[in-house]
Write a protein that holds these residues in place. Structure first.
Motif, PDB file in Angstrom:
ATOM      1  N   TYR A  37     -20.136  13.395 -27.641  1.00  0.00           N
ATOM      2  CA  TYR A  37     -19.458  12.879 -26.447  1.00  0.00           C
ATOM      3  C   TYR A  37     -18.381  11.861 -26.830  1.00  0.00           C
ATOM      4  CZ  TYR A  37     -18.858   9.788 -22.403  1.00  0.00           C
ATOM      5  OH  TYR A  37     -18.331   9.002 -21.401  1.00  0.00           O
ATOM      6  N   LYS A  68     -24.638  12.021 -28.004  1.00  0.00           N
ATOM      7  CA  LYS A  68     -23.729  10.904 -27.720  1.00  0.00           C
ATOM      8  C   LYS A  68     -22.580  10.863 -28.714  1.00  0.00           C
ATOM      9  CE  LYS A  68     -25.123   8.466 -24.141  1.00  0.00           C
ATOM     10  NZ  LYS A  68     -24.278   8.125 -23.010  1.00  0.00           N
ATOM     11  N   ALA A 104     -21.574  18.339 -26.416  1.00  0.00           N
ATOM     12  CA  ALA A 104     -22.345  17.217 -25.879  1.00  0.00           C
ATOM     13  C   ALA A 104     -23.059  17.616 -24.592  1.00  0.00           C
ATOM     14  CB  ALA A 104     -21.434  16.027 -25.623  1.00  0.00           C
ATOM     15  N   ALA A 105     -22.364  18.351 -23.721  1.00  0.00           N
ATOM     16  CA  ALA A 105     -22.957  18.777 -22.453  1.00  0.00           C
ATOM     17  C   ALA A 105     -24.118  19.741 -22.675  1.00  0.00           C
ATOM     18  CB  ALA A 105     -21.901  19.421 -21.570  1.00  0.00           C
ATOM     19  N   ILE A 158     -20.905  12.866 -19.278  1.00  0.00           N
ATOM     20  CA  ILE A 158     -20.397  13.924 -20.152  1.00  0.00           C
ATOM     21  C   ILE A 158     -19.761  15.035 -19.318  1.00  0.00           C
ATOM     22  CG2 ILE A 158     -21.033  15.704 -21.824  1.00  0.00           C
ATOM     23  CD1 ILE A 158     -23.194  13.733 -22.855  1.00  0.00           C
ATOM     24  N   LEU A 190     -16.905  17.882 -26.152  1.00  0.00           N
ATOM     25  CA  LEU A 190     -17.567  17.575 -24.884  1.00  0.00           C
ATOM     26  C   LEU A 190     -18.461  18.721 -24.432  1.00  0.00           C
ATOM     27  CD1 LEU A 190     -14.592  15.809 -23.109  1.00  0.00           C
ATOM     28  CD2 LEU A 190     -16.691  14.725 -23.951  1.00  0.00           C
TER      29      LEU A 190
END
Length: 77
Positions: free
Chosen positions: A25, A22, A47-48, A57, A44
């Motif tokens: 993200y 998070k 995060a993914a 995301i 990102l």
């Protein structure tokens, strides 16, 4: 700017726990708001990878890719 404060907070969270998806993200979203699309995309993407089932995301990453290609003159040049 709130985006800079968010990035700073995320930096602190990531320093404590690099697997904090998070935080990656939120840092990516903050970078996007500053039009720092390269940094946003890296955050990102991380995060993914950490949270593969998080739809928000994936959607943010797709939006970032779209915005960065538009800024570079991809779609509308």
């Amino acid at each position: 700017n709130d985006a800079y404060a968010a990035i700073d907070s995320c930096d602190q969270a990531i320093a404590i726990d690099e697997s904090a998806g998070k935080a990656w993200y939120r840092r990516g979203v903050a970078c996007m708001s500053l039009q720092q699309y390269g940094a946003a995309r890296k955050n990102l993407t991380r995060a993914a990878t950490l949270l593969p089932s998080a739809r928000e995301i994936r959607e943010a990453l797709e939006e970032c890719k779209k915005l960065s290609s538009e800024k570079a003159g991809g779609f509308f040049s």
